[in-house]
Write a protein that holds these residues in place. Structure first.
Motif, PDB file in Angstrom:
ATOM      1  N   TRP A  55       0.830  -1.204   0.000  1.00 59.73           N
ATOM      2  CA  TRP A  55       0.000   0.000   0.000  1.00 59.73           C
ATOM      3  C   TRP A  55       0.862   1.250   0.000  1.00 59.73           C
ATOM      4  O   TRP A  55       1.875   1.319   0.682  1.00 59.73           O
ATOM      5  N   ASN A  56       0.420   2.255  -0.757  1.00 63.07           N
ATOM      6  CA  ASN A  56       1.127   3.533  -0.819  1.00 63.07           C
ATOM      7  C   ASN A  56       0.130   4.644  -0.498  1.00 63.07           C
ATOM      8  O   ASN A  56      -0.747   4.954  -1.307  1.00 63.07           O
ATOM      9  N   TRP A  57       0.271   5.235   0.686  1.00 64.90           N
ATOM     10  CA  TRP A  57      -0.639   6.304   1.112  1.00 64.90           C
ATOM     11  C   TRP A  57      -0.508   7.544   0.232  1.00 64.90           C
ATOM     12  O   TRP A  57      -1.477   8.266   0.011  1.00 64.90           O
ATOM     13  N   ASN A  96       3.117   1.650  -5.791  1.00 64.43           N
ATOM     14  CA  ASN A  96       4.546   1.326  -5.675  1.00 64.43           C
ATOM     15  C   ASN A  96       5.055   0.588  -6.906  1.00 64.43           C
ATOM     16  O   ASN A  96       6.152   0.869  -7.399  1.00 64.43           O
ATOM     17  N   GLN A 115       9.574   6.995  -1.463  1.00 62.26           N
ATOM     18  CA  GLN A 115       8.174   6.687  -1.189  1.00 62.26           C
ATOM     19  C   GLN A 115       7.811   6.867   0.287  1.00 62.26           C
ATOM     20  O   GLN A 115       6.650   7.101   0.607  1.00 62.26           O
ATOM     21  N   ASN A 119       4.512   8.494   1.551  1.00 67.55           N
ATOM     22  CA  ASN A 119       3.633   7.755   2.471  1.00 67.55           C
ATOM     23  C   ASN A 119       3.273   8.579   3.695  1.00 67.55           C
ATOM     24  O   ASN A 119       2.110   8.593   4.115  1.00 67.55           O
ATOM     25  N   ARG A 120       4.247   9.261   4.271  1.00 64.54           N
ATOM     26  CA  ARG A 120       3.961  10.107   5.443  1.00 64.54           C
ATOM     27  C   ARG A 120       2.993  11.216   5.084  1.00 64.54           C
ATOM     28  O   ARG A 120       2.006  11.449   5.784  1.00 64.54           O
TER      29      ARG A 120
END
Length: 152
Positions: A55-57, A96, A115, A119-120
């Motif tokens: 998963w990529n926020w 991703n 990334q 993500n943050r």
């Protein structure tokens, strides 16, 4: 018309000293090879390392902005109304892999560092959006309750 690109600037009669420099510059330029691309694009699905998948926020929350920043343009489909509701989840799940295939990353560590920032930021944006939606619903409930108890 001169065939030499430097001849217009360095005339033999007017600049005899510079003529030697012109010949030296031409000799240097003739030995320069065209630049080659050292980074490769990872296009094969088998090239995607397992530690990258996930998963990529950033891709979820910033979908099309993230896509442009990572040189992958499938997230631009999130600009299509209604379709975007489903597509943002696909971006989060496959982001991703798309970034690895379309980007010019040479190693997993540099990819993960890049990334991690996305993500943050994406997670913070998601939390802010959830809080704002909750406040909006709460405010609507309060307004509805206030007006339902009023007598006209």
């Amino acid at each position: 018309m001169h065939t030499n690109p430097l001849a217009f600037a360095l005339n033999e009669e007017d600049y005899p000293v510079a003529l030697g420099l012109r010949d030296e510059i031409q000799a240097t330029i003739s030995h320069i090879e065209p630049a080659t691309q050292t980074e490769t694009t990872n296009t094969d699905a088998a090239d995607v390392p397992e530690e990258i998948k996930g998963w990529n926020w950033g891709a979820f929350a910033f979908n099309w902005i993230w896509g442009i920043g990572n040189k992958t343009y499938l997230p631009l489909l999130a600009l299509i109304p209604i379709f975007d509701i489903v597509w943002i989840f696909i971006c989060g799940a496959k982001g991703n892999e798309w970034a690895w295939k379309d980007g010019h990353y040479t190693d997993v560590e540099s990819f993960k560092n890049t990334q991690a920032t996305w993500n943050r930021a994406g997670l913070v944006m998601f939390i802010i959006q959830v809080v704002l939606i909750a406040l909006y619903i709460l405010l609507l409930g309060m307004i509805f309750t206030f007006f339902s108890h009023m007598e006209f």
